[in-house]
Design a protein around this motif. Sequence first.
Motif, PDB file in Angstrom:
ATOM      1  N   GLU A   1       0.822  -1.202   0.000  1.00  0.00           N
ATOM      2  CA  GLU A   1       0.000   0.000   0.000  1.00  0.00           C
ATOM      3  C   GLU A   1       0.858   1.254   0.000  1.00  0.00           C
ATOM      4  O   GLU A   1       0.469   2.283  -0.568  1.00  0.00           O
TER       5      GLU A   1
ATOM      6  N   ASP B   1       1.622   2.105  -3.509  1.00  0.00           N
ATOM      7  CA  ASP B   1       0.482   2.598  -4.289  1.00  0.00           C
ATOM      8  C   ASP B   1      -0.699   2.807  -3.349  1.00  0.00           C
ATOM      9  O   ASP B   1      -1.365   1.849  -2.970  1.00  0.00           O
TER      10      ASP B   1
ATOM     11  N   SER C   1      -4.226   1.119  -3.987  1.00  0.00           N
ATOM     12  CA  SER C   1      -4.371  -0.335  -4.066  1.00  0.00           C
ATOM     13  C   SER C   1      -4.174  -0.910  -2.680  1.00  0.00           C
ATOM     14  O   SER C   1      -3.914  -0.194  -1.730  1.00  0.00           O
TER      15      SER C   1
ATOM     16  N   HIS D   1      -8.787  -0.968  -7.944  1.00  0.00           N
ATOM     17  CA  HIS D   1      -7.620  -1.758  -7.534  1.00  0.00           C
ATOM     18  C   HIS D   1      -7.554  -1.986  -6.027  1.00  0.00           C
ATOM     19  O   HIS D   1      -6.686  -2.712  -5.544  1.00  0.00           O
ATOM     20  N   VAL D   2      -8.456  -1.380  -5.294  1.00  0.00           N
ATOM     21  CA  VAL D   2      -8.514  -1.604  -3.849  1.00  0.00           C
ATOM     22  C   VAL D   2      -9.362  -2.840  -3.583  1.00  0.00           C
ATOM     23  O   VAL D   2     -10.435  -3.012  -4.155  1.00  0.00           O
TER      24      VAL D   2
END
Length: 304
Positions: free
Chosen positions: A82, A85, A88, A117-118
Amino acid sequence: MNKIITFYMVAKCKSFTRAAESLGLTQPAVSLQIKSLEDECGMELFERVGKNILLTDAGKTLLLYVEKILHTMEEAKRALKEAQDPLSGEIKFGASILSGIYVIPPILGKFKREHPHVTFSVKIRFARDLIESIEDNKIDFAIMGEGDKSQRKQGLSFTSLLEDELVFVTSPMHKLASKKTVSAYEVLNQDLILTEKYSATRNYIDSEFNRYGVCIEPYLELGNIEVVKKLVAEDFGSSILSWISVKREVAEGNLHASKIEEMNLVRRVFLVKRKGKKFLPATNLFLSFLKSETGSITETFGYE
């Protein structure tokens, strides 16, 4: 570290052979690692009972710490991912039965469309179980309805997200279905179908009636709100439920809802977390989104 992982796999598989297959090792290699770990600990960690491999008392004790070590390692990997990014990674939280059914789904759907994307790990549990999970660091936060004051444990913060009113719910066929308001006395003289005592909703109902010196004796207790509503719709009994959970059925004419006179049954839905808890970027992003979304719909949760 390899010996720790090997020990964990043998404990979970209860077999040296299956553990070896899972780890991609030979059985003798697994046996050697366990023997080396037992020498370091100075005691046996496993014992053979028939064809089964079982943990000794020392092994059970070690397993508790090994699970914590492996859990911490997974958290570290997730944190590093995390950190690279902020849009995400995995968000781990819990929701009470009410919030999990009627509050969270549309919010999760909207957030996922904006941030695909999470990922999420969501536990739907009774409020008391969620508080334990927060204290044990198994989830980062929880969304739950207000229950009794015993929920308010030290070390936890409770932030109000929205308000919801509890109402008296009947079938349209019920003798009280023509009334917009009913007395507490009328409510108590009905065959009440209530949620189980472990739920925050039930705890809140009991605590509010107890303030008036009244102990509710339900006709039936159930753990599923949807089943309660279906039984009420069939005139099997009546209930006290959150307005958010029955609003649609009332609008469609399948249920009738009335205010309960002399009682203020407006309760809050909380965001609960450990005080001082630091969240990673993706979690902070979702929490900001959650507060924004619940803030925009708070006024629609209230029986008029």
